[in-house]
Design a protein around this motif. Sequence first.
Motif, PDB file in Angstrom:
ATOM      1  N   MET A   1     -33.730 -16.933   6.253  1.00  0.00           N
ATOM      2  CA  MET A   1     -33.565 -15.539   5.841  1.00  0.00           C
ATOM      3  C   MET A   1     -32.086 -15.211   5.630  1.00  0.00           C
ATOM      4  O   MET A   1     -31.697 -14.612   4.615  1.00  0.00           O
ATOM      5  CB  MET A   1     -34.165 -14.603   6.896  1.00  0.00           C
ATOM      6  N   GLY A   2     -31.256 -15.614   6.589  1.00  0.00           N
ATOM      7  CA  GLY A   2     -29.833 -15.332   6.471  1.00  0.00           C
ATOM      8  C   GLY A   2     -29.201 -16.020   5.275  1.00  0.00           C
ATOM      9  O   GLY A   2     -28.376 -15.438   4.558  1.00  0.00           O
ATOM     10  N   THR A   3     -29.604 -17.271   5.041  1.00  0.00           N
ATOM     11  CA  THR A   3     -29.054 -18.016   3.904  1.00  0.00           C
ATOM     12  C   THR A   3     -29.488 -17.397   2.582  1.00  0.00           C
ATOM     13  O   THR A   3     -28.699 -17.330   1.630  1.00  0.00           O
ATOM     14  CB  THR A   3     -29.486 -19.489   3.972  1.00  0.00           C
TER      15      THR A   3
ATOM     16  N   GLN B   1     -40.129 -16.793   7.419  1.00  0.00           N
ATOM     17  CA  GLN B   1     -40.133 -16.630   8.867  1.00  0.00           C
ATOM     18  C   GLN B   1     -38.865 -17.093   9.572  1.00  0.00           C
ATOM     19  O   GLN B   1     -38.478 -16.529  10.590  1.00  0.00           O
ATOM     20  CB  GLN B   1     -41.315 -17.408   9.463  1.00  0.00           C
ATOM     21  N   ASP B   2     -38.230 -18.116   9.077  1.00  0.00           N
ATOM     22  CA  ASP B   2     -37.106 -18.718   9.791  1.00  0.00           C
ATOM     23  C   ASP B   2     -35.847 -17.864   9.653  1.00  0.00           C
ATOM     24  O   ASP B   2     -35.431 -17.557   8.528  1.00  0.00           O
ATOM     25  CB  ASP B   2     -36.844 -20.121   9.254  1.00  0.00           C
TER      26      ASP B   2
ATOM     27  N   VAL C   1     -34.409  -8.969   9.467  1.00  0.00           N
ATOM     28  CA  VAL C   1     -33.055  -9.297   9.018  1.00  0.00           C
ATOM     29  C   VAL C   1     -31.987  -8.858  10.014  1.00  0.00           C
ATOM     30  O   VAL C   1     -30.832  -9.289   9.928  1.00  0.00           O
ATOM     31  CB  VAL C   1     -32.738  -8.674   7.638  1.00  0.00           C
ATOM     32  N   TRP C   2     -32.357  -8.018  10.995  1.00  0.00           N
ATOM     33  CA  TRP C   2     -31.374  -7.542  11.974  1.00  0.00           C
ATOM     34  C   TRP C   2     -31.362  -8.397  13.235  1.00  0.00           C
ATOM     35  O   TRP C   2     -30.647  -8.096  14.186  1.00  0.00           O
ATOM     36  CB  TRP C   2     -31.630  -6.066  12.289  1.00  0.00           C
ATOM     37  N   ASN C   3     -32.148  -9.463  13.222  1.00  0.00           N
ATOM     38  CA  ASN C   3     -32.071 -10.471  14.275  1.00  0.00           C
ATOM     39  C   ASN C   3     -30.638 -11.032  14.284  1.00  0.00           C
ATOM     40  O   ASN C   3     -30.096 -11.346  13.222  1.00  0.00           O
ATOM     41  CB  ASN C   3     -33.083 -11.582  13.941  1.00  0.00           C
TER      42      ASN C   3
END
Length: 262
Positions: A119-121, A114-115, A143-145
């Motif tokens: 997700m980015g890491t 969720q975080d 993932v496009w946040n």
Amino acid sequence: MLSKNQLKNLKRLELKKFRLETGLFVAEGPKVVGDLAKVTAPQTIISTEDYKGLTDCSCARITVSEEELRRASFLQHPQQVIGIFRQPVYTPEEREQTIMSARNELVLALDDVQDPGNMGTIIRVADWFGIRTIICSRHSADVWNPKVVQATMGSIARVKILYESLEDVIRRFGNDIPVYGTLLDGKNIYEEELSLHGIIIMGNEGNGISESIRQMVSKRLLIPHYSTGETHAESLNVAIATAVICSEFRRRRPAILSNENN
């Protein structure tokens, strides 16, 4: 100069609803924008005069002052350039081929992570360890946040990401590939046999791997703790755990290849 309407449309892309409607997403900074531009041309570049990158890009360009960039940016400290990109769209055949790559290589599957920072890491970790496919459950973070995109530091340009029902994906393989998962009743990852292909499941930050997916894990792994005190951390952050697991799989790679060739 950025018009009020352009600024409004840009700011809307912070919301998943508008990213879905438009198929667009935002990236910021010379590094992230530059890496993405190597893969897909930006729709629009918004930058200050001192930004000298992407001079050969034929996209729309808007030059703004530093103050305008601060108003437009999603970052606390803007970095010269904002790029608006189109999200990749995959055909059914491309999606199928990507999913089936688990027969020949390692694929990460995220079960409701969720975080945005995690997700980015994780995307960045996958890129570092040469994992080219991540399959997200449909309730995982988008993932496009902008926060996710920024946390990948450009790796999102090199990793293919799909949203699917994880149960359906695993069922399609039957018993043909190993399905790894980190669980408290798992076996020490440093002592278990690992392979060059299969699916590695990483669970939700608070709840871990969901019960339905847990039942489908064929290889249960545990990252052991080495604390010498009576108490220790209950768990690892999911992004850190992903890095530890991917590192061990890759560390074993030469030995696995050697065994397969003998």
